[in-house]
Motif scaffolding. Structure first.
Motif, PDB file in Angstrom:
ATOM      1  N   TYR A  35      -2.422 -26.090  43.095  1.00 35.35           N
ATOM      2  CA  TYR A  35      -1.814 -26.067  41.771  1.00 35.35           C
ATOM      3  C   TYR A  35      -0.230 -25.417  41.904  1.00 35.35           C
ATOM      4  CZ  TYR A  35      -6.218 -26.528  39.534  1.00 35.35           C
ATOM      5  OH  TYR A  35      -7.494 -26.969  38.891  1.00 35.35           O
ATOM      6  N   GLY A  40       5.576 -21.077  31.079  1.00 36.08           N
ATOM      7  CA  GLY A  40       5.400 -21.874  29.978  1.00 36.08           C
ATOM      8  C   GLY A  40       4.591 -23.117  30.180  1.00 36.08           C
ATOM      9  N   HIS A  41       4.122 -23.488  31.494  1.00 37.68           N
ATOM     10  CA  HIS A  41       3.160 -24.530  31.705  1.00 37.68           C
ATOM     11  C   HIS A  41       1.743 -24.135  32.345  1.00 37.68           C
ATOM     12  CE1 HIS A  41       6.156 -27.858  31.264  1.00 37.68           C
ATOM     13  NE2 HIS A  41       6.863 -26.959  31.720  1.00 37.68           N
ATOM     14  N   GLY A  42       1.349 -22.956  32.289  1.00 38.42           N
ATOM     15  CA  GLY A  42       0.249 -22.531  32.965  1.00 38.42           C
ATOM     16  C   GLY A  42       0.158 -23.163  34.499  1.00 38.42           C
ATOM     17  N   LEU A  43      -1.063 -23.461  34.928  1.00 25.78           N
ATOM     18  CA  LEU A  43      -1.174 -24.099  36.240  1.00 25.78           C
ATOM     19  C   LEU A  43      -1.406 -25.538  36.150  1.00 25.78           C
ATOM     20  CD1 LEU A  43      -1.901 -21.093  36.746  1.00 25.78           C
ATOM     21  CD2 LEU A  43      -3.156 -21.873  38.682  1.00 25.78           C
ATOM     22  N   LEU A  88       5.445 -20.863  41.901  1.00 26.24           N
ATOM     23  CA  LEU A  88       4.223 -20.213  42.519  1.00 26.24           C
ATOM     24  C   LEU A  88       3.228 -21.011  42.658  1.00 26.24           C
ATOM     25  CD1 LEU A  88       3.012 -17.499  43.253  1.00 26.24           C
ATOM     26  CD2 LEU A  88       2.294 -17.111  40.841  1.00 26.24           C
ATOM     27  N   PHE A  90      -0.702 -21.991  44.040  1.00 27.53           N
ATOM     28  CA  PHE A  90      -1.986 -21.543  44.123  1.00 27.53           C
ATOM     29  C   PHE A  90      -3.003 -22.754  44.839  1.00 27.53           C
ATOM     30  CE2 PHE A  90      -2.017 -17.422  42.320  1.00 27.53           C
ATOM     31  CZ  PHE A  90      -1.026 -17.655  41.501  1.00 27.53           C
ATOM     32  N   GLY A 105      -6.865 -18.499  45.953  1.00 24.21           N
ATOM     33  CA  GLY A 105      -5.995 -17.676  46.688  1.00 24.21           C
ATOM     34  C   GLY A 105      -4.943 -16.700  46.055  1.00 24.21           C
ATOM     35  N   LYS A 106      -4.577 -15.990  46.853  1.00 20.54           N
ATOM     36  CA  LYS A 106      -3.248 -14.952  45.952  1.00 20.54           C
ATOM     37  C   LYS A 106      -1.956 -15.772  45.526  1.00 20.54           C
ATOM     38  CE  LYS A 106      -5.533 -10.900  48.218  1.00 20.54           C
ATOM     39  NZ  LYS A 106      -5.959 -10.498  46.986  1.00 20.54           N
ATOM     40  N   ARG A 109       4.608 -17.838  46.863  1.00 21.48           N
ATOM     41  CA  ARG A 109       5.916 -18.101  46.061  1.00 21.48           C
ATOM     42  C   ARG A 109       7.047 -18.666  46.963  1.00 21.48           C
ATOM     43  NH1 ARG A 109       7.043 -15.933  41.158  1.00 21.48           N
ATOM     44  NH2 ARG A 109       5.178 -14.469  41.497  1.00 21.48           N
TER      45      ARG A 109
ATOM     46  N   GLN B  33     -13.731 -21.222  32.854  1.00 20.60           N
ATOM     47  CA  GLN B  33     -13.552 -19.878  33.695  1.00 20.60           C
ATOM     48  C   GLN B  33     -12.366 -19.279  32.723  1.00 20.60           C
ATOM     49  OE1 GLN B  33     -13.876 -21.855  38.121  1.00 20.60           O
ATOM     50  NE2 GLN B  33     -13.325 -19.796  37.829  1.00 20.60           N
ATOM     51  N   PHE B  35      -9.509 -16.083  33.302  1.00 23.39           N
ATOM     52  CA  PHE B  35      -8.771 -15.239  34.521  1.00 23.39           C
ATOM     53  C   PHE B  35      -7.834 -14.283  33.796  1.00 23.39           C
ATOM     54  CE2 PHE B  35      -9.980 -18.138  37.965  1.00 23.39           C
ATOM     55  CZ  PHE B  35     -10.113 -19.415  37.503  1.00 23.39           C
ATOM     56  N   GLN B  37      -4.242 -12.636  35.157  1.00 24.82           N
ATOM     57  CA  GLN B  37      -3.241 -12.717  36.091  1.00 24.82           C
ATOM     58  C   GLN B  37      -2.471 -11.289  35.995  1.00 24.82           C
ATOM     59  OE1 GLN B  37      -0.063 -15.752  35.853  1.00 24.82           O
ATOM     60  NE2 GLN B  37      -0.269 -15.918  38.077  1.00 24.82           N
ATOM     61  N   ARG B  40       1.071  -8.781  40.214  1.00 22.37           N
ATOM     62  CA  ARG B  40       1.519  -9.430  41.453  1.00 22.37           C
ATOM     63  C   ARG B  40       1.307 -10.853  41.426  1.00 22.37           C
ATOM     64  NH1 ARG B  40      -1.975  -5.835  45.512  1.00 22.37           N
ATOM     65  NH2 ARG B  40      -3.369  -5.890  43.786  1.00 22.37           N
ATOM     66  N   GLY B  41       0.443 -11.311  40.331  1.00 19.94           N
ATOM     67  CA  GLY B  41       0.584 -12.819  40.158  1.00 19.94           C
ATOM     68  C   GLY B  41      -0.881 -13.222  40.682  1.00 19.94           C
ATOM     69  N   SER B  42      -1.636 -12.384  41.011  1.00 16.31           N
ATOM     70  CA  SER B  42      -3.034 -12.959  41.623  1.00 16.31           C
ATOM     71  C   SER B  42      -3.839 -13.056  40.370  1.00 16.31           C
ATOM     72  CB  SER B  42      -3.661 -11.859  42.301  1.00 16.31           C
ATOM     73  OG  SER B  42      -2.894 -11.709  43.587  1.00 16.31           O
ATOM     74  N   LEU B  43      -4.815 -14.149  40.511  1.00 11.15           N
ATOM     75  CA  LEU B  43      -5.735 -14.647  39.477  1.00 11.15           C
ATOM     76  C   LEU B  43      -6.960 -13.899  39.817  1.00 11.15           C
ATOM     77  CD1 LEU B  43      -4.935 -18.428  39.341  1.00 11.15           C
ATOM     78  CD2 LEU B  43      -4.322 -16.797  37.321  1.00 11.15           C
ATOM     79  N   ASN B  45     -10.918 -13.578  38.677  1.00  4.98           N
ATOM     80  CA  ASN B  45     -11.900 -14.366  38.025  1.00  4.98           C
ATOM     81  C   ASN B  45     -12.598 -13.195  37.058  1.00  4.98           C
ATOM     82  OD1 ASN B  45     -11.284 -16.067  40.122  1.00  4.98           O
ATOM     83  ND2 ASN B  45     -13.403 -17.100  39.965  1.00  4.98           N
ATOM     84  N   PHE B  86      -5.772 -16.489  31.038  1.00  5.71           N
ATOM     85  CA  PHE B  86      -5.832 -17.888  31.197  1.00  5.71           C
ATOM     86  C   PHE B  86      -7.249 -18.452  30.791  1.00  5.71           C
ATOM     87  CE2 PHE B  86      -1.818 -19.155  32.180  1.00  5.71           C
ATOM     88  CZ  PHE B  86      -1.130 -18.219  33.165  1.00  5.71           C
ATOM     89  N   LEU B  98      -9.785 -27.749  37.573  1.00  3.70           N
ATOM     90  CA  LEU B  98      -9.750 -27.048  36.268  1.00  3.70           C
ATOM     91  C   LEU B  98      -8.612 -27.387  35.797  1.00  3.70           C
ATOM     92  CD1 LEU B  98     -10.651 -23.546  37.430  1.00  3.70           C
ATOM     93  CD2 LEU B  98     -11.931 -24.889  35.955  1.00  3.70           C
ATOM     94  N   PHE B 100      -5.804 -25.959  32.889  1.00  2.00           N
ATOM     95  CA  PHE B 100      -5.406 -24.789  32.279  1.00  2.00           C
ATOM     96  C   PHE B 100      -4.983 -24.707  30.954  1.00  2.00           C
ATOM     97  CE2 PHE B 100      -5.911 -21.172  35.517  1.00  2.00           C
ATOM     98  CZ  PHE B 100      -6.512 -22.255  36.514  1.00  2.00           C
ATOM     99  N   GLY B 101      -5.263 -23.591  30.232  1.00  2.00           N
ATOM    100  CA  GLY B 101      -4.405 -23.407  29.070  1.00  2.00           C
ATOM    101  C   GLY B 101      -2.905 -22.762  29.576  1.00  2.00           C
ATOM    102  N   THR B 102      -2.203 -22.341  28.299  1.00  2.00           N
ATOM    103  CA  THR B 102      -0.825 -22.031  28.858  1.00  2.00           C
ATOM    104  C   THR B 102      -0.850 -20.593  28.841  1.00  2.00           C
ATOM    105  OG1 THR B 102      -0.384 -22.192  26.466  1.00  2.00           O
ATOM    106  CG2 THR B 102       0.437 -23.924  27.898  1.00  2.00           C
TER     107      THR B 102
END
Lengths: 113, 110
Positions: A35, A40-43, A88, A90, A105-106, A109, B33, B35, B37, B40-43, B45, B86, B98, B100-102
């Protein structure tokens, strides 16, 4: 807890450059996904795979190739990187039957200058 | 159109209060699901639901597949609950990926 490891975590490349993002999962999951996330777009789904040697196109595949070399390893390739691919990224995985929970995963970037 | 519609886009809470986030689906989903965030940007669960309701501490989530929606309730909000949340759902087509929503940006203030 499922483990999905991405490398590198950060990458800067130049326009026109060649980049490979790596992902490994150690949970015997069949499905793996790439992903990208932009403000503004999510994943959004780029490519996914349901097993070694398999590749399926996602929703935003243009400019990306992917390869699933083993059950554990899934790679995303940008052969001519462009600034619009700054994002970013994923990687994720999920199992085959029953519980379809997806683990991420984390993130990596990527900046294309 | 978007298959996962998430609302609100932003939410401000005072510590100790609560609220709900919602996702509506325009197609039948097999599972959802939620999440968080982090900075640091990590998702992270939070929940996986194929149906029904799950609760974990101050968070509770419901998935109603028949009526095509899911909710995430936050109660007794704490500062560490700030972040972007999310929802994401998997359809019966598309290889279980999946959608995703915004996102909802939650800000908790003292």
């Amino acid at each position: 807890e499922a483990a999905v490891t991405q490398s590198p975590r950060n990458k800067v490349t130049v326009t026109g450059g060649n980049v490979t993002l790596s992902c490994r999962q150690t949970n015997s999951h069949n499905y793996m996904y790439w992903y990208r996330q932009d403000t503004g777009h999510g994943l959004r789904l780029i490519h996914y795979s349901y097993g070694a040697g398999n590749l399926q196109i996602g929703d935003v595949p243009d400019g990306y190739k992917a390869t699933r070399t083993t059950q554990e390893d899934f790679f995303l390739l940008l052969e001519l990187a462009s600034p619009s691919q700054t994002s970013l990224y994923f990687c994720a995985s999920s199992g085959r039957e029953g519980n379809t929970e997806v683990f991420f995963g984390k993130g990596t970037r990527l900046t294309v200058v | 159109g978007d298959q996962v519609e998430q609302s609100p886009s932003a939410l401000s809470l005072h510590e100790g209060t609560g609220s709900a986030l919602r996702c509506n689906f325009t197609t039948t989903m097999r599972a959802v699901q939620w999440f968080q965030q982090n900075s640091r940007g990590s998702l992270i669960n939070l929940f996986y639901l194929a149906s029904g309701t799950k609760e974990n501490g101050r968070l509770k989530s419901t998935f109603n597949s028949k009526e095509s929606y899911s909710t995430l309730h936050i109660r007794d909000a704490q500062l560490e609950d700030s972040g972007t949340y999310f929802c994401a759902a998997s359809a019966y087509q598309g290889g279980r990926a999946l959608i995703f929503g915004t996102g909802t940006t939650v800000s908790v203030s003292p």
